[in-house]
Design an enzyme around this catalytic site. Sequence first.
Site, mmCIF file in Angstrom:
data_model
loop_
_atom_site.group_PDB
_atom_site.id
_atom_site.type_symbol
_atom_site.label_atom_id
_atom_site.label_comp_id
_atom_site.label_asym_id
_atom_site.label_seq_id
_atom_site.Cartn_x
_atom_site.Cartn_y
_atom_site.Cartn_z
ATOM 1 N N CYS A 125 22.563 12.406 -55.337
ATOM 2 C CA CYS A 125 22.596 12.867 -53.949
ATOM 3 C C CYS A 125 21.715 11.955 -53.090
ATOM 4 C CB CYS A 125 22.190 14.340 -53.885
ATOM 5 S SG CYS A 125 22.519 15.121 -52.280
ATOM 6 N N ASP A 183 34.060 15.170 -53.026
ATOM 7 C CA ASP A 183 32.726 15.303 -52.438
ATOM 8 C C ASP A 183 32.816 15.192 -50.913
ATOM 9 O OD1 ASP A 183 30.112 15.125 -51.582
ATOM 10 O OD2 ASP A 183 29.526 13.570 -53.003
ATOM 11 N N HIS A 214 30.650 17.286 -55.186
ATOM 12 C CA HIS A 214 29.254 16.879 -55.046
ATOM 13 C C HIS A 214 28.396 17.659 -56.039
ATOM 14 C CE1 HIS A 214 25.988 14.982 -52.856
ATOM 15 N NE2 HIS A 214 25.339 16.129 -52.858
#
Length: 246
Positions: A125, A183, A214
Amino acid sequence: MIIQQQTQDLPAPTGLMRTTLYRPQQAGRFPAVIFYSEIFQQTAPIARTAALLAGHGFVVLVPEVFHELNPIGTVLAYDDAGKDKGNQDKWTKPLEAHDSDTQVLVDFVRQQAYCNGNVGAMGVCIGGHLAYRAALNPDIKAAFCLYATDIHSDTLPAKPGNQSFERMTDIQGEIHFIWGRQDPHVPADGRLKIYQALLTSGINYQWTEVNAQHAFMRDEGERYDPALAMIMYQQAVALFQRVLWQ
């Protein structure tokens, strides 16, 4: 490989940076991997990933990525309040402060008798972005970036001319990009922008897209994909074993 864990508070230009080290118990000199967390800092899933990597023969450092914005030891919850605070921190801390944190970590680990001097980076991330950002430092020989946010948008705070995307050609080591097609944080047009830049950049990269959402690596929550996570761990370990043991 049995591992040990310790906490080290490192003086950084922007304040004391708590860093957790995971490393093999046995004697030897091992490569180091800086593992950058999500916005939530060192949660239980992040700690488990760090331990997994260390067990393959690496010194893994997990810094508190927003150490100057929170009390030492802060771990944010995977809830709306934690997400809001983490995103606020992300938009507050300039990239230059992350750069100086990385250099502190590199300098520290290279002073340790248990490190062979080679350093890589990995992250998920925002941590994927920070691993990419770390790769702009010539001391970082390899980077493994999982669903790295905010590279394509160049919207994190930074001085003019110092955004991550525009500095891509500064990367000297090998870098791997891992993306989930589902994502929403890095949509198809964002991935395409990065990929097209890579084609002309001349840097040493690998590119992987998988059918995943994600945070598919996080072993808590409904988006976790254990089979894909295992593949990614294997690829990361293979990269670091090949490059950092030279």
